[in-house]
Design an enzyme around this catalytic site. Structure first.
Site, mmCIF file in Angstrom:
data_model
loop_
_atom_site.group_PDB
_atom_site.id
_atom_site.type_symbol
_atom_site.label_atom_id
_atom_site.label_comp_id
_atom_site.label_asym_id
_atom_site.label_seq_id
_atom_site.Cartn_x
_atom_site.Cartn_y
_atom_site.Cartn_z
ATOM 1 C CE1 TYR A 1 -3.345 2.880 0.459
ATOM 2 C CE2 TYR A 1 -2.287 3.309 2.573
ATOM 3 C CZ TYR A 1 -3.175 3.677 1.573
ATOM 4 O OH TYR A 1 -3.875 4.855 1.686
ATOM 5 N NE ARG B 1 -3.190 7.089 -3.923
ATOM 6 C CZ ARG B 1 -4.095 6.699 -3.030
ATOM 7 N NH1 ARG B 1 -5.354 6.499 -3.390
ATOM 8 N NH2 ARG B 1 -3.761 6.486 -1.774
ATOM 9 C CE1 TYR C 1 -4.600 10.609 7.621
ATOM 10 C CE2 TYR C 1 -4.081 8.703 6.281
ATOM 11 C CZ TYR C 1 -4.992 9.438 7.017
ATOM 12 O OH TYR C 1 -6.280 8.984 7.137
ATOM 13 N NE ARG D 1 -9.843 12.037 5.613
ATOM 14 C CZ ARG D 1 -9.121 10.992 5.973
ATOM 15 N NH1 ARG D 1 -9.549 9.759 5.733
ATOM 16 N NH2 ARG D 1 -7.959 11.162 6.559
ATOM 17 C CD GLU E 1 -11.610 1.890 3.254
ATOM 18 O OE1 GLU E 1 -10.489 1.687 3.768
ATOM 19 O OE2 GLU E 1 -11.782 2.150 2.056
#
Ligand code: 3EB
Length: 292
Positions: free
Chosen positions: A111, A118, A167, A180, A285
């Site tokens: 990940y 990305r 983050y 979000r 999730e």
């Protein structure tokens, strides 16, 4: 069309239909999902990318075997995606990453490696980040599909959470590239896409090992985003019209179904998929939308 529970992932055109087969097991709900229909959609292929386009919507899907690292594959896929946008605006992206929590040949968790490629492409193309999700898939191919519109898209953050693109580096060298929630007005109605949402406050995973409390925190974050985006609350349902739940451990299904009932989420057709989640300490999730 999305086909969940496939033996292996693939993306192809069937006449004028774009078919995405995802090797993600289904725990509850229908195996197929028809996303959108338009008599004016035209198909186009560019490398791994399959596009469907009309004058106001662009849909894209790609399935690509992992090359050397998830970073390298994400670099290629996102370069192609962001380049194809032209005058369309990103609304929602779904990412499926093989062995998402395993350490691969990049020397880091797959990940995190995916996030590097990305993020690099979002920086290079100077484009705003939209709502997204990133979960596990079996096999060895990354699958990505997205939705973009000609109408301008608004992006939203959760005041209870650090924006994912900020983050700290303890979660990986380059942060996740998503907002979000994202929303667009079309035909006098709002389409609202709330990203994959989990038990995170600030930037920390909360209630590690406790599915009950992780679900409660996830729903609290969704309630905040419904409020922020002005989503009409639908008769006390904590979710919007269309949702998908990713559950890490299939053995938790029955417990989880009763927890949903406790939160007045009663729809027996609600789709629940068995998938790893991008942070190893997250058990669930949820994504939810008022779709286009
Ligand atoms: C989080 O809030 C949980 O990497 O695209 C949720 C939605 C998550 C999207 C992504 C990751 C992504 O950080 C994980």
């Amino acid at each position: 069309m999305i086909h969940y529970g496939a033996d292996s992932s693939r993306v192809h055109f069937h006449g004028n239909r774009l078919e995405v087969h995802l090797s993600v097991p289904i725990l509850q709900g229908s195996p197929t999902h028809e996303w959108m229909r338009s008599p004016r959609f035209r198909g186009e292929i560019q490398g791994p990318w399959h596009f469907l386009k009309d004058e106001r919507t662009l849909i894209g899907a790609a399935c690509m075997e992992l090359e050397s690292t998830p970073e390298a594959t994400a670099n290629k896929l996102y370069d192609g995606l962001l380049q194809a946008l032209g005058t369309y605006h990103l609304l929602r992206i779904w990412n499926y990453v093989p062995q998402i929590n395993k350490i691969g040949n990049s020397g880091m968790e797959n990940y995190r490696s995916f996030c590097m490629g990305r993020s690099h492409q979002f920086t290079r193309h100077h484009l705003p980040m939209c709502s997204a999700s990133a979960v596990g898939v079996s096999g060895s191919a990354i699958v990505i599909y997205f939705l973009a519109t000609r109408e301008p898209v608004r992006h939203f953050e959760n005041p209870d959470q650090v924006p994912a693109y900020q983050y700290p580096t303890r979660y990986g060298p380059r942060s996740p590239s998503f907002s979000r929630a994202s929303a667009v007005e079309r035909d006098g109605k709002s389409a609202i896409y709330i990203s994959g949402t989990a038990s995170i406050k600030g930037h920390e995973s909360l209630h590690i090992g406790n599915l009950d409390l992780q679900l409660a925190t996830t729903l609290d974050n969704i309630a905040i985003m419904k409020d922020r985006t002005g989503a009409n609350s639908t008769g006390g349902n904590p979710l919007l019209d269309q949702s998908c739940i990713y559950l890490r451990d299939a053995r938790n299904l029955q417990t989880f179904q009763s927890l949903l009932g406790k939160h007045r989420i009663e729809d027996p057709d609600l789709r629940i998929l068995h998938a790893d989640i991008c942070r190893a300490d997250l058990l669930v999730e949820i994504e939810t939308q008022q779709p286009l």
